[in-house]
Design a protein around this motif. Structure first.
Motif, PDB file in Angstrom:
ATOM      1  N   ARG A 136       0.617  -0.713   0.056  1.00 22.64           N
ATOM      2  CA  ARG A 136       0.008   0.253  -0.542  1.00 22.64           C
ATOM      3  C   ARG A 136       0.969   1.663  -0.290  1.00 22.64           C
ATOM      4  O   ARG A 136       0.774   2.153  -0.288  1.00 22.64           O
ATOM      5  CB  ARG A 136      -1.126   0.285   1.100  1.00 22.64           C
ATOM      6  N   LYS A 137       1.704   1.198   0.700  1.00 22.72           N
ATOM      7  CA  LYS A 137       2.611   2.413   1.454  1.00 22.72           C
ATOM      8  C   LYS A 137       2.874   2.852  -0.854  1.00 22.72           C
ATOM      9  O   LYS A 137       3.599   4.006  -1.258  1.00 22.72           O
ATOM     10  CB  LYS A 137       4.439   2.460   2.099  1.00 22.72           C
ATOM     11  N   ASN A 138       3.524   2.079  -1.644  1.00 21.87           N
ATOM     12  CA  ASN A 138       4.379   2.000  -2.683  1.00 21.87           C
ATOM     13  C   ASN A 138       3.078   3.039  -3.543  1.00 21.87           C
ATOM     14  O   ASN A 138       3.088   3.081  -4.279  1.00 21.87           O
ATOM     15  CB  ASN A 138       4.659  -0.145  -3.772  1.00 21.87           C
ATOM     16  N   TYR A 139       1.864   2.303  -3.593  1.00 23.47           N
ATOM     17  CA  TYR A 139       0.893   2.593  -3.997  1.00 23.47           C
ATOM     18  C   TYR A 139       0.285   4.017  -3.522  1.00 23.47           C
ATOM     19  O   TYR A 139      -0.152   4.506  -4.507  1.00 23.47           O
ATOM     20  CB  TYR A 139      -0.720   1.620  -3.467  1.00 23.47           C
ATOM     21  N   ASP A 140       0.508   4.593  -2.918  1.00 21.09           N
ATOM     22  CA  ASP A 140       0.085   5.558  -2.121  1.00 21.09           C
ATOM     23  C   ASP A 140       1.321   6.580  -2.548  1.00 21.09           C
ATOM     24  O   ASP A 140       0.903   7.634  -3.195  1.00 21.09           O
ATOM     25  CB  ASP A 140       0.833   5.908  -0.500  1.00 21.09           C
ATOM     26  N   VAL A 141       2.431   5.936  -3.162  1.00 21.86           N
ATOM     27  CA  VAL A 141       3.467   7.906  -3.318  1.00 21.86           C
ATOM     28  C   VAL A 141       3.250   7.079  -5.260  1.00 21.86           C
ATOM     29  O   VAL A 141       2.849   8.300  -5.759  1.00 21.86           O
ATOM     30  CB  VAL A 141       4.977   7.138  -3.501  1.00 21.86           C
ATOM     31  N   ASN A 142       3.273   5.879  -5.824  1.00 20.74           N
ATOM     32  CA  ASN A 142       3.678   5.930  -7.096  1.00 20.74           C
ATOM     33  C   ASN A 142       2.080   6.114  -7.836  1.00 20.74           C
ATOM     34  O   ASN A 142       2.006   6.637  -8.982  1.00 20.74           O
ATOM     35  CB  ASN A 142       3.895   4.667  -7.288  1.00 20.74           C
ATOM     36  N   VAL A 143       0.638   6.575  -7.578  1.00 18.81           N
ATOM     37  CA  VAL A 143      -0.491   6.548  -8.058  1.00 18.81           C
ATOM     38  C   VAL A 143      -1.017   7.409  -6.717  1.00 18.81           C
ATOM     39  O   VAL A 143      -1.041   8.035  -7.927  1.00 18.81           O
ATOM     40  CB  VAL A 143      -1.217   4.751  -8.217  1.00 18.81           C
ATOM     41  N   PHE A 144      -1.097   7.183  -5.843  1.00 21.00           N
ATOM     42  CA  PHE A 144      -2.262   8.252  -4.956  1.00 21.00           C
ATOM     43  C   PHE A 144      -1.454   9.754  -5.130  1.00 21.00           C
ATOM     44  O   PHE A 144      -2.009  10.557  -5.105  1.00 21.00           O
ATOM     45  CB  PHE A 144      -2.555   7.677  -3.809  1.00 21.00           C
ATOM     46  N   GLY A 145      -0.167   9.331  -5.165  1.00 15.09           N
ATOM     47  CA  GLY A 145       0.424  11.007  -5.038  1.00 15.09           C
ATOM     48  C   GLY A 145       0.925  11.868  -6.567  1.00 15.09           C
ATOM     49  O   GLY A 145       0.007  12.494  -5.997  1.00 15.09           O
ATOM     50  N   LEU A 146       0.869  10.707  -7.398  1.00 20.09           N
ATOM     51  CA  LEU A 146       0.727  11.568  -8.578  1.00 20.09           C
ATOM     52  C   LEU A 146      -0.963  11.877  -9.231  1.00 20.09           C
ATOM     53  O   LEU A 146      -1.243  13.020  -8.997  1.00 20.09           O
ATOM     54  CB  LEU A 146       0.588  10.650  -9.647  1.00 20.09           C
ATOM     55  N   LEU A 147      -2.171  10.943  -8.083  1.00 22.42           N
ATOM     56  CA  LEU A 147      -3.193  11.627  -8.715  1.00 22.42           C
ATOM     57  C   LEU A 147      -3.539  12.854  -7.593  1.00 22.42           C
ATOM     58  O   LEU A 147      -4.269  14.317  -8.154  1.00 22.42           O
ATOM     59  CB  LEU A 147      -4.345  10.980  -7.749  1.00 22.42           C
ATOM     60  N   ASN A 148      -2.710  12.934  -6.335  1.00 27.97           N
ATOM     61  CA  ASN A 148      -3.571  14.244  -5.640  1.00 27.97           C
ATOM     62  C   ASN A 148      -2.921  15.286  -6.812  1.00 27.97           C
ATOM     63  O   ASN A 148      -3.190  17.062  -6.334  1.00 27.97           O
ATOM     64  CB  ASN A 148      -2.393  13.834  -4.264  1.00 27.97           C
ATOM     65  N   VAL A 149      -1.097  15.188  -6.798  1.00 27.00           N
ATOM     66  CA  VAL A 149      -1.188  16.365  -8.092  1.00 27.00           C
ATOM     67  C   VAL A 149      -1.501  16.782  -9.040  1.00 27.00           C
ATOM     68  O   VAL A 149      -2.163  17.612  -9.334  1.00 27.00           O
ATOM     69  CB  VAL A 149       0.134  15.846  -8.313  1.00 27.00           C
ATOM     70  N   ILE A 150      -2.176  15.777  -9.409  1.00 28.17           N
ATOM     71  CA  ILE A 150      -2.823  15.916 -10.816  1.00 28.17           C
ATOM     72  C   ILE A 150      -3.871  16.453 -10.465  1.00 28.17           C
ATOM     73  O   ILE A 150      -5.020  17.914 -10.512  1.00 28.17           O
ATOM     74  CB  ILE A 150      -3.388  14.861 -11.891  1.00 28.17           C
TER      75      ILE A 150
END
Length: 279
Positions: free
Chosen positions: A103-117
């Motif tokens: 989940r930590k990998n998803y938090d940064v690599n996916v959900f973090g990217l979505l936060n920026v978008i």
């Protein structure tokens, strides 16, 4: 510089993000650069100026992301190019990686990217222009790497959401490029960017061999030049009709063709089964 743009680059304190930021500033572009440590950015690049805005930002904290975007708008008045570069590698089998590690990998690599978008798009939509680069990996297109399943899946997720995103924002005049780098000679395979399982299972010999190969042999000997990768992104930002899918590196190009050939072979071999399922 003519056609100077405002760039927002995540993960800018090292690797590709750092090299890209340095090149852009040398060309007279304006750059808001983010990292988990503002001090690290200043040490690597320099203090804030008319052209450079170092920002401490936590990708997984949407308030932190929103604050960084707002500071950029206050400083530069706009954002023309977004580069979602921040992320990290995770090498471990699906069995041995814990739910928390995955989940930590998803938090940064996916959900973090979505936060920026999510927090950048209101400004690009208002401008009816912009270019978004989402940095995936060739491991987001070709997944045949034992031990990289979780990391591959995060990058496959980035690929899927980026293709949909491109269709969503096309009518606003916003370009989107999905970047699939191969192996580039950065610190990605060092301990600061590559995490290993807390509880490795020795029985997975191929995966343990992959760990050794990546950390001891491939690290420092990657065939890709990150300077040229940064140049490719800058070039693509100036194209009238930029690529949606951009594979970078001979290895990425070759693996993509291998995957395409494999899928095409399965399609044709099992065509009768595929098309037999209709009413």
């Amino acid at each position: 510089m003519e056609n100077s743009k405002v760039w927002f680059v995540t993960g800018a304190s090292k690797g590709i993000g750092l090299i890209l930021t340095q090149k852009l500033l040398a060309q007279g572009q304006k750059v808001a650069a983010t990292s988990r440590s503002e001090a690290g950015l200043i040490k690597a690049i320099g203090i804030s100026s008319d052209n450079f805005l170092p920002l401490e930002m936590d990708l997984v904290d949407e308030k932190s992301v929103k604050n960084a975007i707002e500071k950029t708008i206050n400083h530069f008045k706009t954002i023309d190019v977004l580069v979602n570069n921040a992320g990290y590698g995770l090498l471990g089998t699906l069995e041995e990686l814990t739910d928390e590690e995955a989940r930590k990998n998803y938090d940064v690599n996916v959900f973090g990217l979505l936060n920026v978008i999510r927090n950048t798009m209101p400004y690009m939509r208002a401008n009816r222009s912009g270019h978004v680069f989402n940095i995936s990996s060739v491991a987001g297109f070709y997944g045949g790497f034992p031990g990289w399943g979780i990391y591959c899946s995060t990058k496959f997720a980035v690929a899927g959401l980026t293709e949909s995103f491109a269709a969503e924002v096309k009518s606003f005049g916003i370009n989107v490029t999905l970047v699939y780098p191969g192996y580039f000679r950065t610190d990605f395979l060092t301990g600061s960017s590559l995490q290993l399982p807390a509880n490795a299972i020795a029985a997975y010999k191929e995966v343990r061999e992959s760990e050794s190969a990546h950390t001891d042999t491939i690290n420092g000997n990657q065939p890709g030049d990150p300077e040229k990768l940064a140049d490719a992104l800058i070039q693509m930002s100036g194209e009238e009709n930029p690529a949606l899918h951009l594979f970078l590196g001979q290895d990425a190009y070759d693996m993509a063709n291998q995957k395409i050939s494999s899928v095409q072979s399965d399609l044709e071999q099992w065509k009768t089964v595929s098309v037999s399922t209709g009413f």
